[in-house]
Design an enzyme around this catalytic site. Structure first.
Site, short mmCIF file in Angstrom:
data_model
loop_
_atom_site.label_atom_id
_atom_site.label_comp_id
_atom_site.label_asym_id
_atom_site.label_seq_id
_atom_site.Cartn_x
_atom_site.Cartn_y
_atom_site.Cartn_z
N ASP A 1 0.84 -1.20 0.00
CA ASP A 1 0.00 0.00 0.00
C ASP A 1 0.87 1.25 0.00
O ASP A 1 2.00 1.20 -0.51
CB ASP A 1 -0.93 -0.05 1.23
CG ASP A 1 -2.28 0.57 0.95
OD1 ASP A 1 -2.32 1.79 0.74
OD2 ASP A 1 -3.29 -0.15 0.92
N ASP B 1 -2.86 4.09 17.82
CA ASP B 1 -3.71 2.92 18.05
C ASP B 1 -3.19 1.66 17.34
O ASP B 1 -3.91 0.67 17.21
CB ASP B 1 -5.16 3.21 17.64
CG ASP B 1 -6.17 2.41 18.48
OD1 ASP B 1 -5.74 1.79 19.47
OD2 ASP B 1 -7.35 2.38 18.12
N HIS C 1 -3.57 6.11 3.49
CA HIS C 1 -4.38 4.97 3.05
C HIS C 1 -3.88 3.67 3.65
O HIS C 1 -4.64 2.88 4.22
CB HIS C 1 -4.36 4.91 1.52
CG HIS C 1 -5.25 3.86 0.93
ND1 HIS C 1 -4.83 2.59 0.64
CD2 HIS C 1 -6.56 3.91 0.56
CE1 HIS C 1 -5.82 1.90 0.12
NE2 HIS C 1 -6.89 2.68 0.06
N ASN D 1 -7.91 -2.08 24.22
CA ASN D 1 -6.79 -1.39 24.87
C ASN D 1 -7.22 -0.06 25.47
O ASN D 1 -6.39 0.75 25.86
CB ASN D 1 -5.65 -1.16 23.86
CG ASN D 1 -6.06 -0.26 22.70
OD1 ASN D 1 -7.24 -0.16 22.39
ND2 ASN D 1 -5.10 0.37 22.07
N VAL E 1 -10.11 2.62 18.29
CA VAL E 1 -10.97 1.64 17.60
C VAL E 1 -10.34 0.25 17.66
O VAL E 1 -9.25 0.06 18.18
CB VAL E 1 -11.17 2.06 16.13
CG1 VAL E 1 -12.09 3.26 16.03
CG2 VAL E 1 -9.84 2.37 15.46
N ALA F 1 -6.84 -8.05 -9.03
CA ALA F 1 -8.06 -8.77 -8.60
C ALA F 1 -8.49 -9.82 -9.61
O ALA F 1 -9.20 -10.77 -9.27
CB ALA F 1 -9.19 -7.77 -8.35
#
Lengths: 568, 73
Positions: free
Chosen positions: A151, A159, A184, A198, A202, A285
């Site tokens: 990526d 986090d 991204h 934690n 999120v 893909a």
């Protein structure tokens, strides 16, 4: 005597049920909200204003009421959610409630997370609840599994603290670091492995995995087919288990070939279907062995942008930011604040849900091919007509997949081990039934305390390790490169346990049963392909058979010693 | 890198970051380069060329480096 363990088991089950009823409970808001709850004292009010107020209207609002508004969060401008420090909460709240620009006003209430997980923004993660992510955390959370993220790079934002991350690799000209200079890649990595339970931010699908960052897209988000293909080859050579590609482009023979070759080598290759909203997949893909992922929205049906067509294998939440709260919320880099919780949409966001779910299943000791099968088989058939070009096999349901593995794989396998241990105990005359029961339970537990998969345990805690197959402890502890090592698929652990504790009269039944269970584990792992030591070549079978025989010998030796002592 | 002339509706979406999308009768294109934000939501004419790096997270269609963009009358 056998009634005590039974009573204990029933007690634990009852406690588990109590916990489960609390699992996923939303964050509780303190009593008394709304303007009426405000006290006549200085404090902070939260104002939900009309969404269509522009900056000029906001300035006029501030001047009208003598307030200084601050955004509640960096991402809350679209929702027009602000905070304001005031001298008298009650009086100000009453006055503001009469303003047509104000939709809601009330004192800021400090939320207290009572449920599981305790991540404060869990309530906004409809996507994690939709796929049953908590079941994955209790099933090992993908510990011992490596996931390469191809990526824009990954930056260890707040986090992601505590999440295992291997050395990154950059495949962008002029860039040496695999840190994320866009946002991204870190968001995608967060969906896979955000630090969970934690007390912050999120949650992610598989926070036990080791992330391997591959920077293949530039700061502008672009990349080339040949360099992405080179990164795939590198990841395969590095021994990763899963490759996540939340990217795509036009058909490319070199990229599709690299992706299919990786899949042939045993790596699970997951790629985004695309965001065109039309029929026709691009590369990678379109690879025959690539798991192409379509996106669903908050209602669970097709997201409007999701590309469909031949090759879409599965669907997962990709979000829909045109719906309030419909995006996928994760922690990622932010140019101004350093990091921020941002809601994105796209098949880019759907793909890491699938990668994380597969990592969880691999971490449970399921072979790669079987992991894909069970995820497909347990998917929710959204279209209603079986396999289709929009959802493939359906929308993933990790909770159902974990349950299927436990019921159809772990439970029968270790029930067989327990029965073997019982038979051995009877044959060798272990003595009282209590000892045979101990051996049977130990043989069963040698496959990991799989029932923990139904309990809300912390994915980062010690209990998560107990949910794992003990054979995988060493690989999980040592990290990438060790997961498939012959040192892991071996009898060292039961032999050491036998050596140190086999002659202890009280512990011997447990030790014997444990050794037998490990032997069954090695044999069945070899048969179903879960364990593939020595490169999975021709020597893998004899290796596993030999070590299973060592386990059996250890169990027999313990039984013989116990019998001698008992006879004496 | 072939030159292209396109006409369609300009939209902005957030597929993991702001993505400018040109929706034409033939399909969607991802635009990059200097595109005034005031044109978002309008029907526009675009001159440009296919970008050398065609892979990314936008995945809406071919990526176009914009050399000129103007609103349709």
């Amino acid at each position: 005597m056998a009634r005590k363990p039974l009573a204990l088991t029933l007690g634990i089950s009852a406690l588990a049920l109590l916990w489960l009823t609390r699992a996923g409970a939303p964050i509780q808001v303190g009593e008394g909200s709304g303007p009426a709850a405000a006290r006549s004292a200085p404090g902070t009010l939260v104002l939900d204003l009309r969404d269509d107020l522009d900056d000029g209207a906001l300035a006029a609002f501030e001047e009208r009421h003598g307030l200084k508004l601050e955004l509640s969060a960096a991402a809350s401008r679209d929702e027009a959610l602000f905070r304001a420090e005031v001298a008298d909460m009650a009086a100000t709240a009453r006055r503001l409630a009469g303003d047509a620009d104000v939709e809601v006003v009330e004192p800021v209430v400090e939320m207290q997370a009572l449920g599981y997980p305790d991540d404060p923004l869990w309530d906004a993660q409809w996507n994690m609840r939709q796929i049953g992510a908590p079941a994955g955390w209790s099933a090992g959370a993908g510990r011992g599994v490596t996931v390469a993220v191809l990526d824009t790079g990954i930056t260890p934002v707040a986090d992601l603290d505590g999440i295992a991350m291997a050395e990154g690799h950059a495949f962008v000209p002029g860039v040496e670091s695999a840190l994320d200079d866009h946002g991204h890649g870190t968001h995608v990595a967060g969906t896979i492995a955000q630090a969970t339970h934690n007390g912050e931010g999120v949650a992610g699908v598989a926070p036990g995995v080791t992330l391997v960052p591959y920077k293949v897209l530039s700061a502008h988000g672009g990349g080339s087919s040949d360099r992405i293909a080179a990164a795939i080859d590198h990841a395969v050579d590095a021994g990763v288990d899963v490759i996540n590609m939340s990217l795509g482009g036009p058909p490319s023979a070199v990229l599709t070939k690299a992706a299919d070759a990786a899949a042939e080598a045993g790596v699970l290759v997951v790629a985004a279907a695309g965001n065109s909203g039309r029929r026709g997949l691009g590369s990678p893909a379109d690879g025959k062995l690539v798991i192409a992922v379509g996106a669903t929205g908050p209602k669970g049906d097709k997201a409007p942008y999701s590309t469909y067509g031949v090759g879409v294998e599965i669907a997962a939440p990709g979000g829909d930011t045109t719906v309030e709260g419909g995006g996928i919320l994760q922690d990622t880099v932010d140019r101004d604040a350093g990091h921020a919780f941002k809601a994105f949409q796209g098949t880019s966001m759907a793909t890491p849900h699938v990668s994380g779910a597969l990592a969880v299943l691999l971490g449970m000791g399921v072979a790669p091919g079987a992991a894909v099968d069970v995820l497909f088989r347990t998917a929710v058939d959204v279209g209603g007509d079986g396999f289709d070009e929009i959802y493939g096999h359906g929308r993933i349901d990790l909770g159902a997949a974990v349950s299927a593995v436990v019921w159809r794989d772990r439970l029968p396998r270790f029930a067989a081990a327990a029965l073997l241990a019982t038979a051995l105990g009877l044959l060798m005359g272990f003595g009282p039934g209590r000892r045979i029961l101990m051996a049977g339970v130990a043989a069963w537990a040698a496959g990991g305390l799989f029932f923990l998969a139904w309990l809300p345990i912390s994915p980062g805690g010690g209990l998560a390790w107990l949910a794992m197959d003990p054979m995988r402890w060493l690989g999980a502890w040592m990290g990438p490169g060790w997961t498939h090592s012959a040192w892991v698929a071996a009898a060292w652990v039961p032999l050491l346990v036998t050596f140190f504790f086999g002659l202890n009269r009280k512990l011997a039944p447990w030790v014997g049963g444990f050794a037998l269970g490990c032997g069954v584990n090695l044999l069945s792992g070899g048969l179903d392909g879960t364990l593939a030591p020595l490169g999975g070549g021709g020597w893998a079978g004899p290796w596993l058979l030999g070590h299973a025989a060592l386990c059996l010998m250890a169990a027999v030796a313990v039984g013989a010693a116990l019998k001698m002592e008992y006879s004496a | 890198m072939s030159g292209v002339n396109l006409e369609g509706q300009l939209e902005r979406d957030a597929f993991g970051g702001p993505v400018l999308i040109l929706r034409t009768a033939d399909g969607s294109y991802q635009l990059q380069g200097e595109v005034p934000s005031k044109l978002v939501g309008l029907r526009v004419r675009v001159k440009g060329a296919e970008a050398p790096a065609q892979f990314g997270f936008g995945m809406v269609g071919p990526i176009i480096d914009v050399s000129h963009i103007e609103p349709c009358d």
